[in-house]
Scaffold this motif. Structure first.
Motif, PDB file in Angstrom:
ATOM      1  N   VAL A 116       0.851  -1.187   0.000  1.00  0.00           N
ATOM      2  CA  VAL A 116       0.000   0.000   0.000  1.00  0.00           C
ATOM      3  C   VAL A 116       0.887   1.238   0.000  1.00  0.00           C
ATOM      4  N   VAL A 117       0.610   2.178  -0.906  1.00  0.00           N
ATOM      5  CA  VAL A 117       1.334   3.449  -0.956  1.00  0.00           C
ATOM      6  C   VAL A 117       0.497   4.500  -0.239  1.00  0.00           C
ATOM      7  N   LYS A 163     -12.587   0.598  -1.326  1.00  0.00           N
ATOM      8  CA  LYS A 163     -12.116   0.519  -2.698  1.00  0.00           C
ATOM      9  C   LYS A 163     -10.725   1.146  -2.780  1.00  0.00           C
ATOM     10  N   LEU A 164      -9.777   0.382  -3.300  1.00  0.00           N
ATOM     11  CA  LEU A 164      -8.399   0.843  -3.422  1.00  0.00           C
ATOM     12  C   LEU A 164      -8.013   0.890  -4.895  1.00  0.00           C
ATOM     13  N   SER A 165      -7.460   2.022  -5.317  1.00  0.00           N
ATOM     14  CA  SER A 165      -6.992   2.107  -6.695  1.00  0.00           C
ATOM     15  C   SER A 165      -5.574   1.540  -6.774  1.00  0.00           C
ATOM     16  N   TYR A 185      -1.294  -0.748  -4.133  1.00  0.00           N
ATOM     17  CA  TYR A 185      -2.562  -0.046  -3.941  1.00  0.00           C
ATOM     18  C   TYR A 185      -2.260   1.359  -3.459  1.00  0.00           C
ATOM     19  N   SER A 186      -3.122   2.308  -3.810  1.00  0.00           N
ATOM     20  CA  SER A 186      -2.990   3.678  -3.341  1.00  0.00           C
ATOM     21  C   SER A 186      -4.000   3.895  -2.223  1.00  0.00           C
ATOM     22  N   LEU A 187      -3.526   4.354  -1.072  1.00  0.00           N
ATOM     23  CA  LEU A 187      -4.390   4.564   0.075  1.00  0.00           C
ATOM     24  C   LEU A 187      -4.981   5.962   0.008  1.00  0.00           C
ATOM     25  N   ASN A 188      -6.280   6.080   0.278  1.00  0.00           N
ATOM     26  CA  ASN A 188      -6.962   7.379   0.207  1.00  0.00           C
ATOM     27  C   ASN A 188      -6.676   8.259   1.419  1.00  0.00           C
TER      28      ASN A 188
END
Length: 181
Positions: free
Chosen positions: A4-5, A49-51, A65-68
């Motif tokens: 996760v980023v 939902k993870l982009s 994955y990009s963390l919101n």
């Protein structure tokens, strides 16, 4: 299944020899499995939902994955927002052991090494400690194998997907060097 980023809440620069603490709010994942006669995982479903994004350079990067939500820089856990039951708070400590200023842009967290604990009011994971040694050297990443000490914890909810027997050397964040002409 992917790291996760996460970005810091505000621009952060860590001086040589100094450290910083962050709290990262990770979404929980629900595992659907059959346990008899032997454990078989049918599916793993994120509760948010993870982009998908790319972390690192074109030749040495990794799909992530990009963390919101941002990595929150706080001095104590009491000032954290209430994450709700479907988020897990991960304490992260970064120590700059180099002779250069560390300007953080992104953090890349490998969640497969985290254990989840139920706290008195929040869900927590074990702590992550990162030592930065300089731009061309890999960082040392250590996943603490005990409950975090921020609030009273009950037993662990889940074991890590992958247990670590030693420290990791990894590119755990991207950084910017300040160049002066």
């Amino acid at each position: 299944d992917k790291p996760v980023v996460v970005n810091p809440e505000h621009p952060v620069q860590i001086l040589p020899g100094q450290s910083a603490r962050f709290f990262i709010l990770l979404p929980a994942w629900i595992e659907v499995s059959v346990r008899k006669p032997s454990a078989v995982v049918i599916s793993e479903i994120p509760t948010a939902k993870l982009s998908v994004t790319w972390f690192g350079g074109p030749m040495d990067g990794i799909l992530s994955y990009s963390l919101n939500s941002p990595a929150i820089r706080r001095t104590d856990e009491a000032s954290l927002p209430d994450p709700g039951p479907l988020k897990i708070i991960t304490p992260l400590y970064i120590r700059n052991r180099s002779e250069e200023l560390l300007s953080l842009q992104d953090l890349n967290i490998h969640c497969e090494h985290l254990k989840v604990y139920e706290g008195a009011s929040r869900n927590w994971s074990n702590e992550i400690h990162i030592s930065f040694y300089g731009g061309n050297q890999p960082s040392k990443v250590y996943y603490v194998e005990k409950k975090p000490a921020f609030e009273e914890m009950s037993k662990g909810h889940s074991d890590p997907r992958i247990k670590i027997r030693q420290d990791l050397l990894a590119k755990s964040y991207s950084f910017m060097k300040n160049f002066t002409a």
